[in-house]
Design a protein around this motif. Structure first.
Motif, PDB file in Angstrom:
ATOM      1  N   VAL A  88       0.820  -1.221   0.000  1.00  0.00           N
ATOM      2  CA  VAL A  88       0.000   0.000   0.000  1.00  0.00           C
ATOM      3  C   VAL A  88       0.846   1.260   0.000  1.00  0.00           C
ATOM      4  O   VAL A  88       0.378   2.321  -0.403  1.00  0.00           O
ATOM      5  CB  VAL A  88      -1.007   0.026   1.168  1.00  0.00           C
ATOM      6  CG1 VAL A  88      -1.957  -1.153   1.082  1.00  0.00           C
ATOM      7  CG2 VAL A  88      -0.323   0.106   2.511  1.00  0.00           C
ATOM      8  N   ALA A  89       2.103   1.162   0.426  1.00  0.00           N
ATOM      9  CA  ALA A  89       2.978   2.345   0.444  1.00  0.00           C
ATOM     10  C   ALA A  89       3.236   2.859  -0.968  1.00  0.00           C
ATOM     11  O   ALA A  89       3.415   4.064  -1.171  1.00  0.00           O
ATOM     12  CB  ALA A  89       4.295   2.018   1.139  1.00  0.00           C
ATOM     13  N   ARG A  90       3.225   1.977  -1.931  1.00  0.00           N
ATOM     14  CA  ARG A  90       3.432   2.382  -3.332  1.00  0.00           C
ATOM     15  C   ARG A  90       2.350   3.346  -3.815  1.00  0.00           C
ATOM     16  O   ARG A  90       2.567   4.138  -4.718  1.00  0.00           O
ATOM     17  CB  ARG A  90       3.431   1.159  -4.238  1.00  0.00           C
ATOM     18  CG  ARG A  90       4.586   0.251  -4.018  1.00  0.00           C
ATOM     19  CD  ARG A  90       4.521  -0.941  -4.947  1.00  0.00           C
ATOM     20  NE  ARG A  90       5.525  -1.906  -4.552  1.00  0.00           N
ATOM     21  CZ  ARG A  90       5.407  -3.197  -4.723  1.00  0.00           C
ATOM     22  NH1 ARG A  90       4.336  -3.696  -5.302  1.00  0.00           N
ATOM     23  NH2 ARG A  90       6.358  -4.008  -4.339  1.00  0.00           N
ATOM     24  N   TYR A  91       1.184   3.236  -3.204  1.00  0.00           N
ATOM     25  CA  TYR A  91       0.049   4.059  -3.610  1.00  0.00           C
ATOM     26  C   TYR A  91      -0.284   5.132  -2.570  1.00  0.00           C
ATOM     27  O   TYR A  91      -1.378   5.689  -2.595  1.00  0.00           O
ATOM     28  CB  TYR A  91      -1.177   3.173  -3.859  1.00  0.00           C
ATOM     29  CG  TYR A  91      -0.884   2.066  -4.838  1.00  0.00           C
ATOM     30  CD1 TYR A  91      -0.730   2.354  -6.195  1.00  0.00           C
ATOM     31  CD2 TYR A  91      -0.720   0.758  -4.415  1.00  0.00           C
ATOM     32  CE1 TYR A  91      -0.431   1.352  -7.102  1.00  0.00           C
ATOM     33  CE2 TYR A  91      -0.423  -0.255  -5.318  1.00  0.00           C
ATOM     34  CZ  TYR A  91      -0.284   0.052  -6.655  1.00  0.00           C
ATOM     35  OH  TYR A  91       0.021  -0.938  -7.554  1.00  0.00           O
ATOM     36  N   GLY A  92       0.645   5.375  -1.674  1.00  0.00           N
ATOM     37  CA  GLY A  92       0.438   6.397  -0.650  1.00  0.00           C
ATOM     38  C   GLY A  92      -0.441   5.941   0.495  1.00  0.00           C
ATOM     39  O   GLY A  92      -0.949   6.766   1.253  1.00  0.00           O
ATOM     40  N   GLY A  93      -0.606   4.649   0.661  1.00  0.00           N
ATOM     41  CA  GLY A  93      -1.442   4.121   1.732  1.00  0.00           C
ATOM     42  C   GLY A  93      -0.743   4.142   3.071  1.00  0.00           C
ATOM     43  O   GLY A  93       0.474   4.275   3.159  1.00  0.00           O
ATOM     44  N   ASP A  97      -4.888   1.279   5.627  1.00  0.00           N
ATOM     45  CA  ASP A  97      -5.044   0.641   4.312  1.00  0.00           C
ATOM     46  C   ASP A  97      -4.407  -0.750   4.301  1.00  0.00           C
ATOM     47  O   ASP A  97      -4.972  -1.700   3.765  1.00  0.00           O
ATOM     48  CB  ASP A  97      -4.412   1.505   3.221  1.00  0.00           C
ATOM     49  CG  ASP A  97      -5.079   2.866   3.101  1.00  0.00           C
ATOM     50  OD1 ASP A  97      -6.311   2.934   3.236  1.00  0.00           O
ATOM     51  OD2 ASP A  97      -4.349   3.851   2.890  1.00  0.00           O
ATOM     52  N   ALA A  98      -3.214  -0.844   4.882  1.00  0.00           N
ATOM     53  CA  ALA A  98      -2.533  -2.140   4.953  1.00  0.00           C
ATOM     54  C   ALA A  98      -3.338  -3.122   5.794  1.00  0.00           C
ATOM     55  O   ALA A  98      -3.440  -4.308   5.448  1.00  0.00           O
ATOM     56  CB  ALA A  98      -1.132  -1.979   5.527  1.00  0.00           C
TER      57      ALA A  98
END
Length: 140
Positions: A88-93, A97-98
Protein backbone atom coordinates in the motif's frame (compact mmCIF):
# COMPACT_ATOMS: atom_id res chain seq x y z
CA UNK A 1 0.48 -25.99 42.48
CA UNK A 2 -0.05 -22.97 44.68
CA UNK A 3 -2.24 -20.02 43.86
CA UNK A 4 0.82 -17.77 43.55
CA UNK A 5 2.43 -19.99 40.92
CA UNK A 6 -0.87 -20.06 38.99
CA UNK A 7 -0.87 -16.25 39.04
CA UNK A 8 2.73 -16.20 37.84
CA UNK A 9 1.90 -18.68 35.10
CA UNK A 10 -1.09 -16.63 33.95
CA UNK A 11 0.99 -13.47 34.01
CA UNK A 12 3.70 -15.20 31.98
CA UNK A 13 1.21 -16.34 29.36
CA UNK A 14 -0.28 -12.85 29.07
CA UNK A 15 3.21 -11.37 28.76
CA UNK A 16 4.13 -13.90 26.07
CA UNK A 17 1.00 -13.20 24.04
CA UNK A 18 1.18 -9.43 24.52
CA UNK A 19 4.85 -9.20 23.63
CA UNK A 20 4.33 -11.40 20.60
CA UNK A 21 1.51 -9.16 19.35
CA UNK A 22 3.51 -5.98 20.00
CA UNK A 23 6.72 -7.28 18.50
CA UNK A 24 4.81 -8.57 15.47
CA UNK A 25 3.61 -5.03 14.75
CA UNK A 26 7.15 -3.72 15.20
CA UNK A 27 8.40 -6.43 12.86
CA UNK A 28 5.85 -5.41 10.22
CA UNK A 29 7.32 -1.90 10.22
CA UNK A 30 10.88 -3.26 10.07
CA UNK A 31 9.92 -5.19 6.95
CA UNK A 32 8.23 -2.12 5.47
CA UNK A 33 11.33 0.01 6.11
CA UNK A 34 13.65 -2.59 4.61
CA UNK A 35 11.21 -3.26 1.74
CA UNK A 36 12.04 -6.96 1.63
CA UNK A 37 10.89 -10.24 3.06
CA UNK A 38 12.82 -11.17 6.20
CA UNK A 39 12.11 -13.68 8.95
CA UNK A 40 15.30 -13.65 11.04
CA UNK A 41 13.42 -11.49 13.53
CA UNK A 42 11.54 -14.60 14.60
CA UNK A 43 14.63 -15.76 16.46
CA UNK A 44 15.04 -12.40 18.20
CA UNK A 45 11.35 -12.22 19.08
CA UNK A 46 11.38 -15.75 20.44
CA UNK A 47 14.45 -15.17 22.58
CA UNK A 48 13.30 -11.86 24.04
CA UNK A 49 9.71 -13.00 24.62
CA UNK A 50 10.81 -16.32 26.10
CA UNK A 51 13.30 -14.74 28.50
CA UNK A 52 10.92 -12.10 29.81
CA UNK A 53 7.82 -14.30 30.03
CA UNK A 54 9.85 -17.18 31.48
CA UNK A 55 11.25 -14.99 34.24
CA UNK A 56 7.80 -13.70 35.22
CA UNK A 57 6.34 -17.20 35.29
CA UNK A 58 9.17 -18.86 37.20
CA UNK A 59 10.03 -20.81 34.04
CA UNK A 60 6.67 -22.52 33.70
CA UNK A 61 6.42 -25.14 30.99
CA UNK A 62 3.02 -23.90 29.82
CA UNK A 63 4.52 -20.43 29.29
CA UNK A 64 7.38 -22.00 27.34
CA UNK A 65 4.91 -23.86 25.11
CA UNK A 66 2.95 -20.62 24.62
CA UNK A 67 6.15 -18.88 23.51
CA UNK A 68 7.00 -21.78 21.20
CA UNK A 69 3.59 -21.58 19.51
CA UNK A 70 2.93 -17.84 19.54
CA UNK A 71 6.27 -16.51 18.33
CA UNK A 72 6.45 -18.26 14.93
CA UNK A 73 2.79 -17.46 14.28
CA UNK A 74 3.25 -13.85 15.39
CA UNK A 75 6.31 -13.40 13.21
CA UNK A 76 4.52 -14.93 10.23
CA UNK A 77 1.50 -12.65 10.66
CA UNK A 78 3.77 -9.65 11.25
CA UNK A 79 5.62 -10.50 8.06
CA UNK A 80 2.36 -10.72 6.12
CA UNK A 81 1.30 -7.34 7.53
CA UNK A 82 4.71 -5.94 6.57
CA UNK A 83 4.21 -7.16 3.00
CA UNK A 84 0.82 -5.43 2.98
CA UNK A 85 2.45 -2.23 4.25
CA UNK A 86 4.95 -2.41 1.38
CA UNK A 87 2.14 -2.96 -1.12
CA UNK A 88 0.00 0.00 0.00
CA UNK A 89 2.98 2.35 0.44
CA UNK A 90 3.43 2.38 -3.33
CA UNK A 91 0.05 4.06 -3.61
CA UNK A 92 0.44 6.40 -0.65
CA UNK A 93 -1.44 4.12 1.73
CA UNK A 94 -0.97 3.99 5.47
CA UNK A 95 -1.44 1.43 8.26
CA UNK A 96 -5.24 1.43 8.02
CA UNK A 97 -5.04 0.64 4.31
CA UNK A 98 -2.53 -2.14 4.95
CA UNK A 99 -4.72 -3.52 7.75
CA UNK A 100 -7.70 -3.56 5.38
CA UNK A 101 -5.69 -5.45 2.75
CA UNK A 102 -4.35 -7.82 5.43
CA UNK A 103 -7.78 -8.64 6.86
CA UNK A 104 -9.63 -8.82 3.56
CA UNK A 105 -7.01 -10.79 1.58
CA UNK A 106 -4.83 -12.68 4.04
CA UNK A 107 -4.67 -15.63 1.67
CA UNK A 108 -3.24 -13.38 -1.04
CA UNK A 109 -0.54 -12.13 1.32
CA UNK A 110 0.17 -15.73 2.33
CA UNK A 111 0.55 -16.73 -1.31
CA UNK A 112 2.95 -13.84 -1.82
CA UNK A 113 4.96 -14.99 1.20
CA UNK A 114 5.00 -18.56 -0.10
CA UNK A 115 6.19 -17.34 -3.50
CA UNK A 116 8.89 -15.02 -2.18
CA UNK A 117 10.11 -17.01 0.83
CA UNK A 118 13.46 -18.73 0.60
CA UNK A 119 14.39 -21.87 2.52
CA UNK A 120 16.11 -19.82 5.22
CA UNK A 121 12.90 -17.85 5.83
CA UNK A 122 11.04 -21.05 6.62
CA UNK A 123 13.97 -22.27 8.71
CA UNK A 124 13.97 -19.10 10.84
CA UNK A 125 10.24 -19.44 11.46
CA UNK A 126 10.51 -23.08 12.48
CA UNK A 127 13.63 -22.54 14.62
CA UNK A 128 11.95 -19.77 16.56
CA UNK A 129 9.75 -22.35 18.33
CA UNK A 130 12.59 -24.16 20.14
CA UNK A 131 14.35 -20.83 20.76
CA UNK A 132 11.22 -19.44 22.46
CA UNK A 133 10.73 -22.61 24.46
CA UNK A 134 14.36 -22.78 25.51
CA UNK A 135 14.53 -19.11 26.45
CA UNK A 136 11.43 -19.41 28.62
CA UNK A 137 12.79 -22.48 30.41
CA UNK A 138 16.28 -20.99 30.86
CA UNK A 139 17.15 -20.75 34.54
CA UNK A 140 19.12 -17.79 35.84
Amino acid sequence: MSESSNDNEGTGILIALGMTAGLSLVWAYVIKDQAELMTWGALVMAGVTGLIAGNYSDHSQSVAVTCALATPLGTYLGTLLGLCLIAVARYGGDFSDAWHVFTSDTSGAARLFETEARDRDWLFLFLSAPVGYGAAMLED
